[in-house]
Write a protein that holds these residues in place. Structure first.
Motif, PDB file in Angstrom:
ATOM      1  N   VAL A 220       0.836  -1.181   0.000  1.00 26.49           N
ATOM      2  CA  VAL A 220       0.000   0.000   0.000  1.00 26.49           C
ATOM      3  C   VAL A 220       0.886   1.251   0.000  1.00 26.49           C
ATOM      4  N   PHE A 221       1.922   1.228   0.811  1.00 25.67           N
ATOM      5  CA  PHE A 221       2.814   2.377   0.884  1.00 25.67           C
ATOM      6  C   PHE A 221       3.477   2.640  -0.467  1.00 25.67           C
ATOM      7  N   VAL A 222       3.936   1.582  -1.146  1.00 26.16           N
ATOM      8  CA  VAL A 222       4.590   1.733  -2.449  1.00 26.16           C
ATOM      9  C   VAL A 222       3.594   2.302  -3.471  1.00 26.16           C
ATOM     10  N   ASN A 223       2.330   1.858  -3.432  1.00 28.79           N
ATOM     11  CA  ASN A 223       1.313   2.405  -4.336  1.00 28.79           C
ATOM     12  C   ASN A 223       1.110   3.899  -4.084  1.00 28.79           C
ATOM     13  N   PHE A 224       1.096   4.281  -2.824  1.00 30.47           N
ATOM     14  CA  PHE A 224       0.949   5.694  -2.472  1.00 30.47           C
ATOM     15  C   PHE A 224       2.127   6.502  -3.006  1.00 30.47           C
ATOM     16  N   VAL A 225       3.334   6.019  -2.792  1.00 31.47           N
ATOM     17  CA  VAL A 225       4.536   6.716  -3.264  1.00 31.47           C
ATOM     18  C   VAL A 225       4.542   6.794  -4.786  1.00 31.47           C
ATOM     19  N   LEU A 226       4.143   5.707  -5.455  1.00 31.82           N
ATOM     20  CA  LEU A 226       4.097   5.703  -6.918  1.00 31.82           C
ATOM     21  C   LEU A 226       3.074   6.725  -7.428  1.00 31.82           C
ATOM     22  N   ALA A 227       1.901   6.753  -6.811  1.00 33.16           N
ATOM     23  CA  ALA A 227       0.873   7.717  -7.224  1.00 33.16           C
ATOM     24  C   ALA A 227       1.384   9.152  -7.051  1.00 33.16           C
ATOM     25  N   TRP A 228       2.026   9.429  -5.938  1.00 35.10           N
ATOM     26  CA  TRP A 228       2.576  10.752  -5.668  1.00 35.10           C
ATOM     27  C   TRP A 228       3.648  11.112  -6.696  1.00 35.10           C
ATOM     28  N   PHE A 229       4.504  10.155  -7.038  1.00 34.50           N
ATOM     29  CA  PHE A 229       5.560  10.365  -8.031  1.00 34.50           C
ATOM     30  C   PHE A 229       4.953  10.661  -9.406  1.00 34.50           C
ATOM     31  N   ILE A 230       3.937   9.911  -9.793  1.00 34.59           N
ATOM     32  CA  ILE A 230       3.275  10.143 -11.088  1.00 34.59           C
ATOM     33  C   ILE A 230       2.649  11.533 -11.113  1.00 34.59           C
ATOM     34  N   TYR A 231       2.003  11.927 -10.025  1.00 36.54           N
ATOM     35  CA  TYR A 231       1.387  13.250  -9.936  1.00 36.54           C
ATOM     36  C   TYR A 231       2.445  14.343 -10.107  1.00 36.54           C
ATOM     37  N   ILE A 232       3.565  14.210  -9.426  1.00 34.71           N
ATOM     38  CA  ILE A 232       4.649  15.193  -9.521  1.00 34.71           C
ATOM     39  C   ILE A 232       5.171  15.262 -10.950  1.00 34.71           C
ATOM     40  N   CYS A 233       5.334  14.112 -11.582  1.00 32.36           N
ATOM     41  CA  CYS A 233       5.820  14.085 -12.970  1.00 32.36           C
ATOM     42  C   CYS A 233       4.827  14.770 -13.911  1.00 32.36           C
ATOM     43  N   LEU A 234       3.536  14.509 -13.731  1.00 32.37           N
ATOM     44  CA  LEU A 234       2.522  15.146 -14.576  1.00 32.37           C
ATOM     45  C   LEU A 234       2.516  16.658 -14.389  1.00 32.37           C
ATOM     46  N   MET A 235       2.616  17.104 -13.158  1.00 32.96           N
ATOM     47  CA  MET A 235       2.643  18.537 -12.903  1.00 32.96           C
ATOM     48  C   MET A 235       3.903  19.169 -13.494  1.00 32.96           C
ATOM     49  N   PHE A 236       5.017  18.448 -13.451  1.00 33.83           N
ATOM     50  CA  PHE A 236       6.257  18.968 -14.012  1.00 33.83           C
ATOM     51  C   PHE A 236       6.146  19.096 -15.524  1.00 33.83           C
ATOM     52  N   VAL A 237       5.573  18.089 -16.172  1.00 32.36           N
ATOM     53  CA  VAL A 237       5.486  18.079 -17.635  1.00 32.36           C
ATOM     54  C   VAL A 237       4.413  19.052 -18.132  1.00 32.36           C
ATOM     55  N   TYR A 238       3.211  18.976 -17.559  1.00 35.45           N
ATOM     56  CA  TYR A 238       2.092  19.768 -18.073  1.00 35.45           C
ATOM     57  C   TYR A 238       1.865  21.056 -17.292  1.00 35.45           C
ATOM     58  N   GLY A 239       2.269  21.071 -16.053  1.00 33.33           N
ATOM     59  CA  GLY A 239       2.066  22.250 -15.232  1.00 33.33           C
ATOM     60  C   GLY A 239       0.604  22.462 -14.894  1.00 33.33           C
ATOM     61  N   GLU A 240       0.350  23.517 -14.164  1.00 32.22           N
ATOM     62  CA  GLU A 240      -1.014  23.874 -13.809  1.00 32.22           C
ATOM     63  C   GLU A 240      -1.387  25.104 -14.621  1.00 32.22           C
ATOM     64  N   LYS A 241      -2.464  24.996 -15.393  1.00 29.40           N
ATOM     65  CA  LYS A 241      -2.872  26.113 -16.241  1.00 29.40           C
ATOM     66  C   LYS A 241      -4.018  26.851 -15.579  1.00 29.40           C
ATOM     67  N   TYR A 242      -3.854  28.158 -15.446  1.00 26.70           N
ATOM     68  CA  TYR A 242      -4.893  28.997 -14.883  1.00 26.70           C
ATOM     69  C   TYR A 242      -4.660  30.430 -15.351  1.00 26.70           C
ATOM     70  N   LEU A 243      -5.684  31.243 -15.206  1.00 18.99           N
ATOM     71  CA  LEU A 243      -5.593  32.656 -15.540  1.00 18.99           C
ATOM     72  C   LEU A 243      -5.181  33.417 -14.286  1.00 18.99           C
ATOM     73  N   PRO A 244      -3.970  33.966 -14.274  1.00 18.79           N
ATOM     74  CA  PRO A 244      -3.571  34.769 -13.111  1.00 18.79           C
ATOM     75  C   PRO A 244      -4.459  36.010 -13.003  1.00 18.79           C
ATOM     76  N   ASN A 245      -4.917  36.309 -11.823  1.00 16.02           N
ATOM     77  CA  ASN A 245      -5.794  37.456 -11.613  1.00 16.02           C
ATOM     78  C   ASN A 245      -5.130  38.752 -12.074  1.00 16.02           C
ATOM     79  N   GLU A 246      -3.825  38.847 -11.931  1.00  7.06           N
ATOM     80  CA  GLU A 246      -3.120  40.070 -12.350  1.00  7.06           C
ATOM     81  C   GLU A 246      -3.147  40.256 -13.867  1.00  7.06           C
ATOM     82  N   ASN A 247      -3.437  39.181 -14.622  1.00  7.99           N
ATOM     83  CA  ASN A 247      -3.506  39.273 -16.083  1.00  7.99           C
ATOM     84  C   ASN A 247      -4.866  39.748 -16.579  1.00  7.99           C
ATOM     85  N   VAL A 248      -5.822  39.905 -15.695  1.00  7.76           N
ATOM     86  CA  VAL A 248      -7.139  40.408 -16.076  1.00  7.76           C
ATOM     87  C   VAL A 248      -7.018  41.936 -16.091  1.00  7.76           C
TER      88      VAL A 248
END
Length: 190
Positions: free
Chosen positions: A1-29
């Protein structure tokens, strides 16, 4: 279970690194918000206002604004170069719940009128309107944002007028028919 948790966390970090988080910064309005209904008007907001802070905290993401208003007590806006402090009414949440049946946000960022396409049942299906045209004037009246276009089109129900669009770096005048519901039969894109 612990390894699955660590793997899921690692995949999430990799996805965020590759794709990033897209949003409209309030200062850009830069040109403020579009007030779409009476709920926002009751807050004291107007189209073109820039929401700077809620409860003294700067807003990072524009999409956070509705939730910040729900949880907040006061907010700071900039209107025509003047900074204004306003209180959030005590009954705001109950009014928001009542309005909830309508759906959608009570505010949005202002955006240009970019044509995504012409509807098949549009009276302008055979006009010279093209996808990615940016509407810059309606019957000679300059517009910059979609909300301005909606107001201007209401003046010409059941009429034929000219609209000016920017296409490939040049301006083109296109004759269009306005329906009885003040629409030209196009979808709006970006």
């Amino acid at each position: 279970v612990f390894v699955n948790f660590v793997l899921a966390w690692f995949i999430y970090i990799c996805l965020m690194f590759v794709y990033g988080e897209k949003y409209l910064p309030n200062e850009n309005v830069k040109d403020g918000i579009w007030v779409q209904d009476s709920l926002a008007m009751n807050l004291g907001l107007q189209t073109g206002d820039k929401v700077l802070k809620v409860d003294g905290n700067a807003i990072k993401k524009f999409s956070q604004l509705p939730m910040e208003f729900i949880n907040g007590n006061n907010f700071t806006i900039e209107r025509n170069g003047t900074v204004i402090e306003k209180e959030i009414p005590v009954d705001f949440i109950s009014k928001l719940i009542e309005r909830g049946k309508e759906g959608g946000s009570f505010i949005s960022a202002r955006y240009p009128f970019i044509i995504a396409g012409v509807s098949k049942d549009s009276p302008n299906i055979n006009s010279d309107l093209k996808a990615k045209d940016v509407v810059t004037a309606i019957n000679g009246v300059e517009i910059k944002y979609f909300d301005e276009a909606k107001k201007e089109l209401e003046k010409y129900k059941n009429s034929e007028i000219n609209i000016t669009v920017k296409r490939d770096g040049r301006e083109v005048i296109v004759p269009v028919k306005i329906s009885e519901t003040s629409k030209i039969g196009v979808s709006v894109g970006q």
